[in-house]
Design an enzyme around this catalytic site. Structure first.
Site, PDB file in Angstrom:
ATOM      1  N   SER A   1       1.675  -5.180   8.082  1.00 53.28           N
ATOM      2  CA  SER A   1       2.076  -3.953   7.380  1.00 53.28           C
ATOM      3  C   SER A   1       1.418  -3.940   6.009  1.00 53.28           C
ATOM      4  O   SER A   1       0.999  -4.986   5.498  1.00 53.28           O
ATOM      5  CB  SER A   1       3.603  -3.893   7.257  1.00 53.28           C
ATOM      6  OG  SER A   1       4.113  -5.104   6.752  1.00 53.28           O
TER       7      SER A   1
ATOM      8  N   GLU B   1       1.680  -2.174   1.986  1.00 53.30           N
ATOM      9  CA  GLU B   1       2.572  -1.510   1.026  1.00 53.30           C
ATOM     10  C   GLU B   1       1.769  -0.713  -0.003  1.00 53.30           C
ATOM     11  O   GLU B   1       0.761  -1.192  -0.517  1.00 53.30           O
ATOM     12  CB  GLU B   1       3.402  -2.590   0.309  1.00 53.30           C
ATOM     13  CG  GLU B   1       4.352  -2.040  -0.726  1.00 53.30           C
ATOM     14  CD  GLU B   1       5.244  -3.127  -1.294  1.00 53.30           C
ATOM     15  OE1 GLU B   1       5.866  -3.881  -0.509  1.00 53.30           O
ATOM     16  OE2 GLU B   1       5.314  -3.230  -2.530  1.00 53.30           O
TER      17      GLU B   1
ATOM     18  N   ASP C   1      14.873  -3.021 -10.013  1.00 56.88           N
ATOM     19  CA  ASP C   1      14.902  -3.465 -11.412  1.00 56.88           C
ATOM     20  C   ASP C   1      14.907  -2.232 -12.285  1.00 56.88           C
ATOM     21  O   ASP C   1      14.237  -1.250 -11.977  1.00 56.88           O
ATOM     22  CB  ASP C   1      13.647  -4.283 -11.736  1.00 56.88           C
ATOM     23  CG  ASP C   1      13.716  -5.672 -11.151  1.00 56.88           C
ATOM     24  OD1 ASP C   1      14.781  -6.309 -11.267  1.00 56.88           O
ATOM     25  OD2 ASP C   1      12.709  -6.113 -10.570  1.00 56.88           O
TER      26      ASP C   1
ATOM     27  N   PHE D   1       2.216  -9.650 -13.508  1.00 54.12           N
ATOM     28  CA  PHE D   1       3.160  -9.426 -12.392  1.00 54.12           C
ATOM     29  C   PHE D   1       3.945 -10.698 -12.113  1.00 54.12           C
ATOM     30  O   PHE D   1       5.151 -10.674 -11.880  1.00 54.12           O
ATOM     31  CB  PHE D   1       2.410  -9.112 -11.099  1.00 54.12           C
ATOM     32  CG  PHE D   1       2.001  -7.680 -10.932  1.00 54.12           C
ATOM     33  CD1 PHE D   1       2.463  -6.674 -11.750  1.00 54.12           C
ATOM     34  CD2 PHE D   1       1.128  -7.343  -9.899  1.00 54.12           C
ATOM     35  CE1 PHE D   1       2.075  -5.367 -11.560  1.00 54.12           C
ATOM     36  CE2 PHE D   1       0.726  -6.035  -9.702  1.00 54.12           C
ATOM     37  CZ  PHE D   1       1.196  -5.051 -10.537  1.00 54.12           C
TER      38      PHE D   1
ATOM     39  N   HIS E   1       2.633  -8.988   5.304  1.00 57.38           N
ATOM     40  CA  HIS E   1       2.854  -7.701   4.637  1.00 57.38           C
ATOM     41  C   HIS E   1       1.976  -7.711   3.381  1.00 57.38           C
ATOM     42  O   HIS E   1       2.194  -8.525   2.479  1.00 57.38           O
ATOM     43  CB  HIS E   1       4.328  -7.568   4.272  1.00 57.38           C
ATOM     44  CG  HIS E   1       4.669  -6.320   3.515  1.00 57.38           C
ATOM     45  ND1 HIS E   1       4.853  -5.094   4.126  1.00 57.38           N
ATOM     46  CD2 HIS E   1       4.874  -6.099   2.181  1.00 57.38           C
ATOM     47  CE1 HIS E   1       5.162  -4.177   3.208  1.00 57.38           C
ATOM     48  NE2 HIS E   1       5.172  -4.762   2.024  1.00 57.38           N
TER      49      HIS E   1
HETATM   50  P1  FAD Z   1      19.418  -8.722  -4.651  1.00 57.37           P
HETATM   51  O1  FAD Z   1      19.258  -9.293  -3.290  1.00 57.37           O
HETATM   52  O2  FAD Z   1      20.623  -7.909  -4.935  1.00 57.37           O
HETATM   53  O3  FAD Z   1      19.358  -9.967  -5.665  1.00 57.37           O
HETATM   54  C1  FAD Z   1      19.202  -9.757  -7.062  1.00 57.37           C
HETATM   55  C2  FAD Z   1      19.672 -11.000  -7.829  1.00 57.37           C
HETATM   56  O4  FAD Z   1      21.093 -11.058  -7.796  1.00 57.37           O
HETATM   57  C3  FAD Z   1      19.183 -12.328  -7.269  1.00 57.37           C
HETATM   58  O5  FAD Z   1      18.938 -13.183  -8.337  1.00 57.37           O
HETATM   59  C4  FAD Z   1      20.340 -12.793  -6.428  1.00 57.37           C
HETATM   60  O6  FAD Z   1      20.339 -14.211  -6.265  1.00 57.37           O
HETATM   61  C5  FAD Z   1      21.522 -12.296  -7.253  1.00 57.37           C
HETATM   62  N1  FAD Z   1      22.726 -11.993  -6.448  1.00 57.37           N
HETATM   63  C6  FAD Z   1      22.777 -11.239  -5.352  1.00 57.37           C
HETATM   64  N2  FAD Z   1      24.050 -11.141  -4.897  1.00 57.37           N
HETATM   65  C7  FAD Z   1      24.825 -11.845  -5.758  1.00 57.37           C
HETATM   66  C8  FAD Z   1      26.208 -12.104  -5.859  1.00 57.37           C
HETATM   67  N3  FAD Z   1      27.088 -11.600  -4.967  1.00 57.37           N
HETATM   68  N4  FAD Z   1      26.645 -12.857  -6.899  1.00 57.37           N
HETATM   69  C9  FAD Z   1      25.780 -13.356  -7.809  1.00 57.37           C
HETATM   70  N5  FAD Z   1      24.432 -13.133  -7.763  1.00 57.37           N
HETATM   71  C10 FAD Z   1      23.960 -12.393  -6.754  1.00 57.37           C
HETATM   72  N6  FAD Z   1      11.639  -3.096  -6.808  1.00 57.37           N
HETATM   73  C11 FAD Z   1      11.676  -1.753  -7.011  1.00 57.37           C
HETATM   74  O7  FAD Z   1      12.197  -1.300  -8.031  1.00 57.37           O
HETATM   75  N7  FAD Z   1      11.140  -0.883  -6.101  1.00 57.37           N
HETATM   76  C12 FAD Z   1      10.572  -1.326  -4.952  1.00 57.37           C
HETATM   77  O8  FAD Z   1      10.100  -0.539  -4.146  1.00 57.37           O
HETATM   78  C13 FAD Z   1      10.533  -2.740  -4.696  1.00 57.37           C
HETATM   79  N8  FAD Z   1      10.009  -3.232  -3.552  1.00 57.37           N
HETATM   80  C14 FAD Z   1      10.088  -4.588  -3.298  1.00 57.37           C
HETATM   81  C15 FAD Z   1       9.637  -5.072  -2.067  1.00 57.37           C
HETATM   82  C16 FAD Z   1       9.696  -6.418  -1.772  1.00 57.37           C
HETATM   83  C17 FAD Z   1       9.225  -6.905  -0.420  1.00 57.37           C
HETATM   84  C18 FAD Z   1      10.179  -7.332  -2.740  1.00 57.37           C
HETATM   85  C19 FAD Z   1      10.214  -8.805  -2.452  1.00 57.37           C
HETATM   86  C20 FAD Z   1      10.628  -6.858  -3.964  1.00 57.37           C
HETATM   87  C21 FAD Z   1      10.601  -5.490  -4.254  1.00 57.37           C
HETATM   88  N9  FAD Z   1      11.070  -4.970  -5.455  1.00 57.37           N
HETATM   89  C22 FAD Z   1      11.089  -3.606  -5.670  1.00 57.37           C
HETATM   90  C23 FAD Z   1      11.571  -5.857  -6.506  1.00 57.37           C
HETATM   91  C24 FAD Z   1      13.094  -6.059  -6.412  1.00 57.37           C
HETATM   92  O9  FAD Z   1      13.759  -4.838  -6.623  1.00 57.37           O
HETATM   93  C25 FAD Z   1      13.467  -7.069  -7.496  1.00 57.37           C
HETATM   94  O10 FAD Z   1      12.994  -8.336  -7.160  1.00 57.37           O
HETATM   95  C26 FAD Z   1      14.941  -7.089  -7.874  1.00 57.37           C
HETATM   96  O11 FAD Z   1      15.063  -7.854  -9.075  1.00 57.37           O
HETATM   97  C27 FAD Z   1      15.837  -7.738  -6.837  1.00 57.37           C
HETATM   98  O12 FAD Z   1      16.002  -6.949  -5.750  1.00 57.37           O
HETATM   99  P2  FAD Z   1      16.733  -7.540  -4.432  1.00 57.37           P
HETATM  100  O13 FAD Z   1      16.834  -6.447  -3.486  1.00 57.37           O
HETATM  101  O14 FAD Z   1      16.079  -8.788  -3.995  1.00 57.37           O
HETATM  102  O15 FAD Z   1      18.172  -7.877  -5.092  1.00 57.37           O
END
Ligand code: FAD
Length: 298
Positions: free
Chosen positions: A12, A14, A106, A215, A265
């Protein structure tokens, strides 16, 4: 890596949603070049802020309608409301979208005071999408072989990943990395916990040292010292950076696929050539849309 090995690899690419008419035209050319490879899907990132979000929708809708390749929007929840997510899911359903990358997201620095806080973590978004739409969407989540920068620790981050899987994720895409062992160990740890889903490595081609360093600092990906030092030596010599980067990243991909990674990906940054150079090095040829290669595989 046992459970990862069952299927043919899926590939895939992105993109980010372009901001200008020129960017829109460029992305059309880029995706046309990549579409002939027959990837499983094209995904489109999602940023904070209303206009960026609308651009994600428009880009996804165009890909889905015109490219012949499945489009997968990213959706982040950090400043979203349930009502807003419900509405965007409904629009995606209307466009025939079946695949979504669910993230926390973020906030841009300096913003984010006082916005809605209806979802705290990506696991909350995954659970909400499942509750609202059942099995309609194939839900991908993010995984961090080198540990998310805000995590309390590696174990806490792994437990969070498990929460996302238990909330209903079907697959995962990793943050990019240049150390295959970090990925292989992460997958082994997931398997030891019984997490049986494809965890596809995210691949960042190396084309620009400063941008990559920037980055990587922000997202917690490590550029190994031996790579960093060589990139520093190349200075502004972009051809040498690209040639070296293609070799290094191709070797990484080869090792991941040989170890049983369920696909790759590519973070394209809306450029076709860097991913194509790696693709060619790997001898992947054209694959059909179900992910099965119709040419030889590494
Ligand atoms: P989460 O899984 O919610 O985790 C965030 C943090 O919180 C982690 O440190 C985790 O350990 C902690 N955490 C989670 N649950 C708990 C809990 N219950 N208690 C305590 N701590 C907890 N960003 C964008 O803005 N737009 C995008 O399109 C985008 N695409 C991405 C695509 C991929 C494949 C990846 C890997 C990242 C992408 N990101 C994107 C970046 C991503 O949004 C950031 O890395 C963000 O900081 C974390 O998102 P997450 O979904 O992993 O968060």
């Amino acid at each position: 890596m046992e459970s990862q090995k069952r299927h043919n690899p899926v590939y895939s690419f992105e993109f980010f949603p372009p901001k200008t008419p020129e960017g829109v035209e460029k992305l059309r050319r880029v995706r046309a070049r990549l579409a002939v490879l027959g990837p499983r899907f094209f995904s489109v990132t999602f940023g904070a802020g209303g206009s960026t979000r609308e651009r994600t929708f428009e880009t996804v809708a165009e890909i889905q309608r015109e490219s012949g390749i499945e489009a997968a929007p990213h959706l982040s929840c950090i400043e979203a409301t349930r009502e807003g997510v419900r509405a965007i899911l409904s629009r995606y359903r209307d466009e025939g979208i079946r695949h979504i990358v669910a993230l926390r997201g973020d906030l841009p620095s300096g913003s984010g005071t006082g916005g809605p806080r209806e979802f705290r973590y990506a696991a909350d978004l995954v659970a909400f999408i499942r509750a609202e739409t059942g099995r309609h969407f194939f839900i991908e989540v993010a995984a961090y072989p080198e540990v998310h920068p805000q995590a309390r620790g590696a174990r806490a981050d792994l437990l969070n990943f498990q929460r996302k899987v238990e909330a209903g994720a079907d697959g995962a895409i990793t943050q990019y990395f240049y150390n295959a062992d970090a990925y292989l160990r992460f997958v082994d740890e997931c398997e030891a916990r019984g997490l049986d889903l494809p965890i596809v490595p995210g691949i960042m081609p190396i084309t620009n040292h400063n941008r990559l360093a920037h980055f990587s600092d922000a997202c917690g990906a490590e550029i190994p010292r031996w790579i960093r030092k060589r990139l520093e030596d190349f200075g502004d010599d972009r051809d040498s950076i690209r040639a070296f980067g293609t070799e290094v990243v191709s070797d990484l991909c080869r090792r991941l696929l040989e170890a049983g990674a369920p696909g790759l990906h590519f973070y394209t940054l809306n450029q076709a050539a860097p991913s194509l150079a790696i693709w060619e090095n790997l001898g992947l040829g054209r694959i059909d849309t179900a992910g099965s290669p119709s040419a030889h595989r590494p």
